[in-house]
Motif scaffolding. Structure first.
Motif, short mmCIF file in Angstrom:
data_model
loop_
_atom_site.label_atom_id
_atom_site.label_comp_id
_atom_site.label_asym_id
_atom_site.label_seq_id
_atom_site.Cartn_x
_atom_site.Cartn_y
_atom_site.Cartn_z
N ALA A 56 -38.68 20.79 -6.13
CA ALA A 56 -38.52 20.01 -4.90
C ALA A 56 -37.09 20.11 -4.37
O ALA A 56 -36.89 20.20 -3.15
CB ALA A 56 -38.92 18.56 -5.14
N ILE A 57 -36.13 20.11 -5.26
CA ILE A 57 -34.73 20.26 -4.84
C ILE A 57 -34.51 21.63 -4.22
O ILE A 57 -33.86 21.76 -3.18
CB ILE A 57 -33.76 20.04 -6.03
CG1 ILE A 57 -33.77 18.57 -6.45
CG2 ILE A 57 -32.34 20.47 -5.67
CD1 ILE A 57 -33.01 18.29 -7.74
N LYS A 60 -35.91 21.43 -0.69
CA LYS A 60 -35.17 20.55 0.23
C LYS A 60 -33.77 21.07 0.54
O LYS A 60 -33.21 20.76 1.58
CB LYS A 60 -35.08 19.14 -0.34
CG LYS A 60 -36.39 18.40 -0.26
CD LYS A 60 -36.19 16.93 -0.44
CE LYS A 60 -37.50 16.19 -0.41
NZ LYS A 60 -38.01 15.96 0.91
N TYR A 61 -33.19 21.84 -0.36
CA TYR A 61 -31.82 22.31 -0.18
C TYR A 61 -31.75 23.82 0.01
O TYR A 61 -30.71 24.43 -0.23
CB TYR A 61 -30.97 21.86 -1.37
CG TYR A 61 -30.68 20.38 -1.36
CD1 TYR A 61 -29.49 19.88 -0.83
CD2 TYR A 61 -31.60 19.46 -1.84
CE1 TYR A 61 -29.22 18.53 -0.80
CE2 TYR A 61 -31.35 18.10 -1.81
CZ TYR A 61 -30.16 17.65 -1.29
OH TYR A 61 -29.91 16.29 -1.25
N LYS A 62 -32.83 24.41 0.46
CA LYS A 62 -32.86 25.86 0.63
C LYS A 62 -31.82 26.33 1.65
O LYS A 62 -31.40 27.47 1.62
CB LYS A 62 -34.25 26.34 1.02
CG LYS A 62 -34.73 25.85 2.37
CD LYS A 62 -36.13 26.30 2.66
CE LYS A 62 -36.58 25.68 3.97
NZ LYS A 62 -37.96 25.35 3.99
N TRP A 128 -30.67 13.93 -5.67
CA TRP A 128 -30.73 14.90 -4.57
C TRP A 128 -32.03 14.76 -3.78
O TRP A 128 -32.09 15.16 -2.63
CB TRP A 128 -30.54 16.33 -5.08
CG TRP A 128 -29.09 16.64 -5.27
CD1 TRP A 128 -28.19 17.02 -4.32
CD2 TRP A 128 -28.35 16.59 -6.49
NE1 TRP A 128 -26.95 17.21 -4.87
CE2 TRP A 128 -27.03 16.95 -6.21
CE3 TRP A 128 -28.69 16.27 -7.80
CZ2 TRP A 128 -26.03 17.00 -7.18
CZ3 TRP A 128 -27.70 16.32 -8.76
CH2 TRP A 128 -26.39 16.68 -8.45
N LEU A 129 -33.04 14.21 -4.39
CA LEU A 129 -34.30 14.00 -3.67
C LEU A 129 -34.33 12.64 -2.97
O LEU A 129 -34.91 12.51 -1.90
CB LEU A 129 -35.50 14.12 -4.62
CG LEU A 129 -35.70 15.50 -5.24
CD1 LEU A 129 -36.88 15.48 -6.19
CD2 LEU A 129 -35.88 16.56 -4.17
N LYS A 143 -27.74 14.89 0.29
CA LYS A 143 -27.98 14.61 1.70
C LYS A 143 -28.29 13.12 1.91
O LYS A 143 -28.84 12.47 1.03
CB LYS A 143 -29.18 15.42 2.19
CG LYS A 143 -28.96 16.92 2.20
CD LYS A 143 -30.19 17.63 2.71
CE LYS A 143 -29.99 19.15 2.75
NZ LYS A 143 -31.16 19.85 3.29
N SER A 145 -30.37 10.00 3.01
CA SER A 145 -31.81 9.82 2.89
C SER A 145 -32.50 10.03 4.25
O SER A 145 -33.65 10.46 4.28
CB SER A 145 -32.16 8.46 2.32
OG SER A 145 -31.54 7.44 3.06
N ASP A 147 -31.94 12.37 6.31
CA ASP A 147 -32.11 13.81 6.50
C ASP A 147 -33.20 14.41 5.60
O ASP A 147 -33.54 15.58 5.75
CB ASP A 147 -30.80 14.57 6.20
CG ASP A 147 -29.71 14.28 7.22
OD1 ASP A 147 -30.01 13.64 8.25
OD2 ASP A 147 -28.56 14.67 6.97
N LEU A 148 -33.70 13.64 4.66
CA LEU A 148 -34.63 14.17 3.67
C LEU A 148 -36.09 13.97 4.06
O LEU A 148 -36.98 14.38 3.34
CB LEU A 148 -34.39 13.52 2.31
CG LEU A 148 -33.05 13.88 1.67
CD1 LEU A 148 -32.85 13.09 0.41
CD2 LEU A 148 -32.96 15.38 1.39
N LYS A 149 -36.36 13.36 5.14
CA LYS A 149 -37.75 13.08 5.52
C LYS A 149 -38.42 14.23 6.16
O LYS A 149 -37.95 15.15 6.62
CB LYS A 149 -37.79 11.86 6.43
CG LYS A 149 -37.20 10.67 5.67
CD LYS A 149 -37.49 9.40 6.37
CE LYS A 149 -36.76 8.28 5.78
NZ LYS A 149 -36.97 7.49 4.85
#
Length: 149
Positions: A56-57, A60-62, A128-129, A143, A145, A147-149
């Motif tokens: 998942a990290i 999300k951080y690709k 990170w998630l 990031k 929170s 920005d993570l949605k």
């Protein structure tokens, strides 16, 4: 009095449901082999959870290849730390059998320690998630929170 047993049955059903749920406690096994297997299973589950968080990290951080490179280096070192920590808890000389020194509980103890260390790592990576509050100036690569949605 009309059918009090229905009332009692209604009260007892939640407790019956709880009792029917499978217990995952390793202390329920009557044999050392069962305890060893249970501890190994707990570690396997924790390792699978760690892999899910890891993947998942990566998704999300690709967009942050430098961070991912550094995180991969960190994870490689964490794996070395985990193995070294276990070796420090249960030291054996080269060619020695740890089961001879620590007995039949050795696989259980190692499995428990592996699971515990893996759960700690999951908590570390989960940051990170989960993200941080907007404006957290010390969050570094984590990031916000929003920005993570």
């Amino acid at each position: 009095m009309k059918t009090p047993w229905l009332f009692l049955l209604a009260l007892a059903l939640p407790f019956c449901a709880l009792a029917a749920e499978p217990q995952s406690s390793c202390t329920d096994s009557p044999t050392q082999a069962g305890l060893n297997t249970c501890a190994s299973s707990d570690f396997t589950k924790a390792d699978q959870q760690l892999n899910k968080v890891w993947k998942a990290i990566l998704v999300k951080y690709k967009d942050q290849p430098v961070f991912l490179e550094k995180l991969k280096a960190s994870q490689k070192l964490w794996l070395q730390f985990r193995d070294a920590e276990i070796a420090a808890h249960f030291p054996v000389g080269k060619g020695e059998d740890p089961a001879t020194q620590y007995g039949s509980v050795y696989p259980m103890c190692v499995g428990q320690l592996q699971a515990s260390l893996t759960q700690q790592r999951i908590q570390q990576l989960q940051a990170w998630l989960n993200g941080v509050q907007e404006g957290d100036t010390c969050a570094g690569s984590i990031k916000p929170s929003t920005d993570l949605k």
